[in-house]
Design a protein around this motif. Structure first.
Motif, PDB file in Angstrom:
ATOM      1  N   ASN A   4     -24.791   3.671  12.629  1.00 39.39           N
ATOM      2  CA  ASN A   4     -25.326   3.254  11.362  1.00 39.39           C
ATOM      3  C   ASN A   4     -25.276   4.196  10.313  1.00 39.39           C
ATOM      4  N   VAL A  45     -23.364   4.014   6.707  1.00 41.17           N
ATOM      5  CA  VAL A  45     -23.943   4.125   5.588  1.00 41.17           C
ATOM      6  C   VAL A  45     -23.732   5.316   4.636  1.00 41.17           C
ATOM      7  N   MET A  91     -31.534   0.202  -2.455  1.00 39.25           N
ATOM      8  CA  MET A  91     -32.020   0.015  -0.791  1.00 39.25           C
ATOM      9  C   MET A  91     -30.596  -0.759  -0.245  1.00 39.25           C
ATOM     10  N   SER A  92     -30.978  -1.243   0.996  1.00 37.24           N
ATOM     11  CA  SER A  92     -29.765  -1.820   1.936  1.00 37.24           C
ATOM     12  C   SER A  92     -28.801  -2.667   1.046  1.00 37.24           C
ATOM     13  N   MET A  97     -27.630  -1.116  -3.070  1.00 37.01           N
ATOM     14  CA  MET A  97     -27.006   0.259  -3.106  1.00 37.01           C
ATOM     15  C   MET A  97     -25.926   0.438  -3.799  1.00 37.01           C
ATOM     16  N   ILE A 127     -32.800   3.833   1.998  1.00 31.72           N
ATOM     17  CA  ILE A 127     -32.153   2.975   3.080  1.00 31.72           C
ATOM     18  C   ILE A 127     -32.892   2.731   4.371  1.00 31.72           C
ATOM     19  N   THR A 156     -33.337  -0.515   6.746  1.00 31.25           N
ATOM     20  CA  THR A 156     -32.716  -1.736   7.716  1.00 31.25           C
ATOM     21  C   THR A 156     -30.968  -1.464   8.172  1.00 31.25           C
ATOM     22  N   ALA A 157     -30.323  -0.872   7.128  1.00 29.74           N
ATOM     23  CA  ALA A 157     -28.982  -0.616   7.359  1.00 29.74           C
ATOM     24  C   ALA A 157     -28.941   0.616   8.479  1.00 29.74           C
ATOM     25  N   ILE A 158     -30.006   1.397   8.567  1.00 27.60           N
ATOM     26  CA  ILE A 158     -30.000   2.606   9.566  1.00 27.60           C
ATOM     27  C   ILE A 158     -30.707   2.082  10.976  1.00 27.60           C
TER      28      ILE A 158
END
Ligand SMILES: *Cc1c(COP(=O)(O)O)cnc(C)c1O
Length: 233
Positions: A6, A10, A204-205, A208, A221, A223-225
């Motif tokens: 992840n 990102v 943010m996710s 971005m 960030i 959620t995306a991670i």
């Protein structure tokens, strides 16, 4: 997907958004927002090369910072407090964090400066601005921003780094860019008044790309991670 995969995705998204905006990817710091995730998730991200972590909830954050320090004293991490801050809870923030992103009152800033331990470098500060009439109560209004910036700029144990915003969710990238552009303009106006700063903490996710197009230097960030958050009820 795993945390390292992840993170890599990102970082690639940051690089391509930067490239599309004609910007240097290295000018954008990825802040991994680890709220609600444990020390194990932080360590997994750190072992994949991530250094900067963002937290919202003070007690959870302090416990996690201490747990990571116990488990892995070798890791040199940078901790950012990004949540709303009450004036009676400033001391642990001044003692445990490197950055605070959501300062919106002089009283809070004064306490952070007074409580910053002498052996630590100045605490890096972003002022949260309520751009485009957010429903949320947090953030200074653009009209109040210059006075707050002047006050923080003169506090000995703080270093004013820039501005932060959490705009209302918007669907299209064009709509998402409007408040981010406003924050960038406010930063330019402050510089013209003799207060140059180097940081726009925005994106943010879900938004971005728009934030990077408008000049974000820190994207926050989660959620995306780390995946979707589940809050204990
Ligand atoms: C939770 C949070 C984030 C991360 O949000 P995601 O949508 O999970 O990327 C960023 N900034 C602030 C202030 C947050 O509270």
């Amino acid at each position: 997907m795993t945390i390292p995969a992840n993170l890599q995705a990102v970082q690639q998204a940051i690089a391509s958004a930067a490239q599309a905006a004609g910007r240097e990817p290295g000018s954008i710091l990825l802040l991994a927002v680890s709220k609600t995730f444990g020390a194990d998730a932080v360590i997994a991200a750190a072992d994949a090369g991530q250094r900067a972590f963002g937290e919202n909830y003070l007690q959870e954050a302090v416990d996690k910072i201490e747990a990571v320090l116990q488990l892995r004293p070798d890791l040199q991490l940078e901790w950012h407090f990004i949540g709303p801050l009450q004036s009676n809870k400033t001391r642990p923030v001044a003692e445990h964090f490197d950055w605070v992103h959501a300062v919106d009152r002089e009283k809070i800033a004064q306490r952070l400066s007074d409580q910053r331990p002498a052996h630590l470098p100045p605490l890096n500060i972003c002022l949260q601005v309520n751009v485009s009439g957010e429903a949320s109560k947090s953030g200074v209004t653009p009209a109040e921003l210059p006075a707050l910036a002047h006050a923080v700029n003169s506090m000995p144990h703080l270093k004013l780094r820039g501005l932060m915003a959490i705009p209302e969710p918007a669907q299209t990238e064009a709509e998402q860019r409007v408040p981010f552009a406003q924050l960038r303009l406010l930063q330019q106006q402050l510089a013209a008044e003799g207060i140059p700063t180097d940081t726009l903490s925005m994106g943010m996710s879900a938004d971005m790309g728009a934030a990077i197009a408008e000049g974000a230097n820190i994207v926050r960030i989660g959620t995306a991670i780390f995946g979707k958050r589940t809050y204990a009820s």
